[in-house]
Design a protein around this motif. Structure first.
Motif, PDB file in Angstrom:
ATOM      1  N   GLU A   1      -4.152   3.143  -8.556  1.00  0.00           N
ATOM      2  CA  GLU A   1      -4.397   4.218  -7.603  1.00  0.00           C
ATOM      3  C   GLU A   1      -5.898   4.485  -7.502  1.00  0.00           C
ATOM      4  O   GLU A   1      -6.524   4.909  -8.467  1.00  0.00           O
ATOM      5  CB  GLU A   1      -3.670   5.483  -8.066  1.00  0.00           C
ATOM      6  CG  GLU A   1      -3.850   6.684  -7.164  1.00  0.00           C
ATOM      7  CD  GLU A   1      -3.257   7.951  -7.767  1.00  0.00           C
ATOM      8  OE1 GLU A   1      -3.078   8.930  -7.025  1.00  0.00           O
ATOM      9  OE2 GLU A   1      -2.977   7.966  -9.000  1.00  0.00           O
TER      10      GLU A   1
ATOM     11  N   VAL B   1      -0.302   5.491   0.755  1.00  0.00           N
ATOM     12  CA  VAL B   1      -1.437   6.359   1.103  1.00  0.00           C
ATOM     13  C   VAL B   1      -1.042   7.812   0.880  1.00  0.00           C
ATOM     14  O   VAL B   1       0.021   8.250   1.324  1.00  0.00           O
ATOM     15  CB  VAL B   1      -1.871   6.153   2.563  1.00  0.00           C
ATOM     16  CG1 VAL B   1      -3.066   7.050   2.893  1.00  0.00           C
ATOM     17  CG2 VAL B   1      -2.208   4.690   2.824  1.00  0.00           C
TER      18      VAL B   1
ATOM     19  N   HIS C   1      -2.008  -2.748   7.693  1.00  0.00           N
ATOM     20  CA  HIS C   1      -2.707  -1.660   8.371  1.00  0.00           C
ATOM     21  C   HIS C   1      -1.830  -0.982   9.421  1.00  0.00           C
ATOM     22  O   HIS C   1      -1.761   0.255   9.486  1.00  0.00           O
ATOM     23  CB  HIS C   1      -3.979  -2.222   9.018  1.00  0.00           C
ATOM     24  CG  HIS C   1      -4.686  -1.259   9.902  1.00  0.00           C
ATOM     25  ND1 HIS C   1      -4.888  -1.509  11.249  1.00  0.00           N
ATOM     26  CD2 HIS C   1      -5.225  -0.045   9.657  1.00  0.00           C
ATOM     27  CE1 HIS C   1      -5.530  -0.489  11.789  1.00  0.00           C
ATOM     28  NE2 HIS C   1      -5.755   0.410  10.854  1.00  0.00           N
TER      29      HIS C   1
ATOM     30  N   GLN D   1      -8.228  11.428  -0.479  1.00  0.00           N
ATOM     31  CA  GLN D   1      -7.287  10.378  -0.116  1.00  0.00           C
ATOM     32  C   GLN D   1      -7.107   9.469  -1.308  1.00  0.00           C
ATOM     33  O   GLN D   1      -8.093   9.014  -1.907  1.00  0.00           O
ATOM     34  CB  GLN D   1      -7.794   9.558   1.084  1.00  0.00           C
ATOM     35  CG  GLN D   1      -6.905   8.343   1.387  1.00  0.00           C
ATOM     36  CD  GLN D   1      -7.324   7.574   2.625  1.00  0.00           C
ATOM     37  OE1 GLN D   1      -8.196   8.007   3.380  1.00  0.00           O
ATOM     38  NE2 GLN D   1      -6.716   6.424   2.849  1.00  0.00           N
TER      39      GLN D   1
ATOM     40  N   VAL E   1      -5.209   5.872  -2.584  1.00  0.00           N
ATOM     41  CA  VAL E   1      -4.607   4.641  -2.087  1.00  0.00           C
ATOM     42  C   VAL E   1      -4.013   3.873  -3.256  1.00  0.00           C
ATOM     43  O   VAL E   1      -4.716   3.559  -4.230  1.00  0.00           O
ATOM     44  CB  VAL E   1      -5.640   3.764  -1.345  1.00  0.00           C
ATOM     45  CG1 VAL E   1      -4.997   2.443  -0.905  1.00  0.00           C
ATOM     46  CG2 VAL E   1      -6.213   4.509  -0.138  1.00  0.00           C
TER      47      VAL E   1
ATOM     48  N   GLN F   1      -7.144  -2.799   0.599  1.00  0.00           N
ATOM     49  CA  GLN F   1      -6.189  -3.910   0.490  1.00  0.00           C
ATOM     50  C   GLN F   1      -6.905  -5.253   0.641  1.00  0.00           C
ATOM     51  O   GLN F   1      -6.631  -6.198  -0.113  1.00  0.00           O
ATOM     52  CB  GLN F   1      -5.111  -3.753   1.565  1.00  0.00           C
ATOM     53  CG  GLN F   1      -3.999  -4.805   1.475  1.00  0.00           C
ATOM     54  CD  GLN F   1      -3.024  -4.699   2.637  1.00  0.00           C
ATOM     55  OE1 GLN F   1      -3.425  -4.432   3.780  1.00  0.00           O
ATOM     56  NE2 GLN F   1      -1.741  -4.913   2.365  1.00  0.00           N
TER      57      GLN F   1
ATOM     58  N   ALA G   1      -7.496   2.429   3.806  1.00  0.00           N
ATOM     59  CA  ALA G   1      -6.463   1.796   2.979  1.00  0.00           C
ATOM     60  C   ALA G   1      -6.461   0.286   3.185  1.00  0.00           C
ATOM     61  O   ALA G   1      -6.346  -0.492   2.224  1.00  0.00           O
ATOM     62  CB  ALA G   1      -5.095   2.393   3.316  1.00  0.00           C
TER      63      ALA G   1
ATOM     64  N   LEU H   1       0.818  -1.207   0.000  1.00  0.00           N
ATOM     65  CA  LEU H   1       0.000   0.000   0.000  1.00  0.00           C
ATOM     66  C   LEU H   1       0.857   1.264   0.000  1.00  0.00           C
ATOM     67  O   LEU H   1       1.965   1.274   0.524  1.00  0.00           O
ATOM     68  CB  LEU H   1      -0.888   0.046   1.247  1.00  0.00           C
ATOM     69  CG  LEU H   1      -1.983  -1.002   1.399  1.00  0.00           C
ATOM     70  CD1 LEU H   1      -2.590  -0.912   2.797  1.00  0.00           C
ATOM     71  CD2 LEU H   1      -3.060  -0.806   0.335  1.00  0.00           C
TER      72      LEU H   1
ATOM     73  N   ALA I   1       0.756   1.258   7.814  1.00  0.00           N
ATOM     74  CA  ALA I   1       0.173   2.498   7.296  1.00  0.00           C
ATOM     75  C   ALA I   1      -0.161   3.458   8.434  1.00  0.00           C
ATOM     76  O   ALA I   1       0.144   4.663   8.360  1.00  0.00           O
ATOM     77  CB  ALA I   1      -1.085   2.197   6.485  1.00  0.00           C
TER      78      ALA I   1
END
Length: 376
Positions: free
Chosen positions: A237, A16, A69, A135, A137, A258, A254, A14, A72
């Motif tokens: 993206e 962000v 997670h 945002q 991702v 995923q 995010a 990922l 991030a």
């Protein structure tokens, strides 16, 4: 102009990106302070990057490569803390939200870079109206064909991502009636919307060559699609999310993307088809206008149900993938928010109904972004 070679990246990693508003601490209107903030941030060591955006009352932060997670959230926390500290030195605030509730677009100034000035000349007043905050991702893909297949698989869930992330009910001091009014500004650009239905990089290259031959497109940056390939990163993206009000939610969103990506990649629950896009614009509008209470039309069966219902069903299907990706806490966060507020747009309306003052809403958004204000 030929299409870039698609770089390979570790699958399902990922990245962000978050666009943030810079506000003064007097009346909480936007403050043209991005250059000063970036100067201070240049002295700080952070895991990602902070850079200018279209107008000088906004910035964009980005993480490095994240594997899960927790990664991030950790990177976002470190960047957030550095930004908040630098902002305090300038006596300005930072906040999320897809739009600033009452700023006047005509007072905005284009940040001084050649690309931003070129875009301003091309798009006129739309460039200043692009003082909106999203945002993005990035999801890592092992190859270009895999990226396009994932792109079209994720397109089914664009309404889910919009409904959960929506945080822009107010524009120019007015309640628009939308949960995500930000995306109405994006849709005004001529190369926005959905990507063409290509599932191989060779076919996409043919499309790209046709577009560049017209002179309308010079690079992938010229496409403002809801999801687009990023060949230089080896990612796709996702670009439809409003900037949430907290880094905790940004990390959870995010991780949700995923998990959906892993489900699509491992289980292949849907057979892709151009006809999936027949209801795409309708579903997208419903999510922008009504948030989780909007109508979702299943592109395969034609069944109608609420977005809330479909999101909760999707979260249930993702449980095993969340375990594999260590994202259980992220999905629990989103599930709980659906039960409490629905999304940040609903919370913003609740605050304004109580306070009757949009500057007070922005002040509380700043407190939520910095972590000073926690909500039940």
């Amino acid at each position: 102009m030929s299409l870039e070679t698609f770089s390979t990246s570790e699958p399902l990693t990922l990245g962000v990106e978050l666009e943030l508003a810079i506000v003064n601490r007097h009346d909480y209107d936007l403050s043209p302070s991005s250059a000063d903030l970036l100067r201070l941030m240049a002295k700080r060591k952070i895991p990602g990057d902070v850079k200018p955006e279209m107008t000088d009352s906004m910035i964009e932060l980005s993480t490095g490569i994240c594997r899960n997670h927790a990664d991030a959230l950790g990177q976002l926390t470190e960047i957030r803390d550095a930004l908040v500290e630098c902002a305090h030195k300038l006596n300005v605030g930072l906040c999320g939200g897809g739009t600033h509730p009452f700023q006047d677009w005509s007072e905005r100034r284009i940040f001084n870079t050649p690309r931003f000035h070129m875009l301003s000349e091309l798009y006129g007043y739309l460039s200043k109206q692009f003082t909106i905050f999203g945002q993005h991702v990035h999801v890592g893909c092992p190859g270009p064909d895999d990226a396009l297949v994932l792109l079209h698989g994720l397109s089914r869930f664009i309404p889910h991502f919009i409904a959960i992330s929506a945080s822009s009910p107010y524009v120019q001091g007015t309640d628009t009636g939308f949960h995500s009014a930000r995306l109405n500004s994006v849709f005004a650009f001529p190369l926005s919307g959905r990507a063409p239905f290509c599932t191989t990089w060779d076919d996409f290259g043919v499309f790209f060559e046709k577009m560049t031959r017209t002179g309308v497109v010079q690079s992938m940056k010229d496409f403002y699609w809801d999801i687009r390939p990023k060949p230089e990163f080896g990612t796709i993206e996702v670009r439809v999310l409003d900037t949430p009000l907290t880094i905790e939610k940004a990390a959870a969103l995010a991780a949700y993307i995923q998990c959906v990506s892993r489900w699509l990649t491992v289980e292949k629950p849907f057979e892709l088809a151009e006809d999936d896009y027949l209801v795409y614009t309708f579903n997208r509008f419903q999510a922008c206008r009504f948030g989780p209470e909007g109508t979702f039309v299943d592109p395969k069966t034609g069944e109608h149900r609420s977005l809330r219902e479909d999101i909760l069903a999707t979260l249930a299907r993702l449980e095993s993938h969340a375990i594999e990706l260590k994202a259980e806490a992220a999905l629990d966060y989103l599930r709980l928010e659906l039960e409490r507020h629905g999304n940040d747009a609903t919370w913003a309306r609740q605050v304004h109904a109580k306070e009757h003052l949009l500057p007070e809403l922005v002040r509380q958004q700043c407190q939520r972004w910095s972590g000073e204000l926690q909500i039940d």
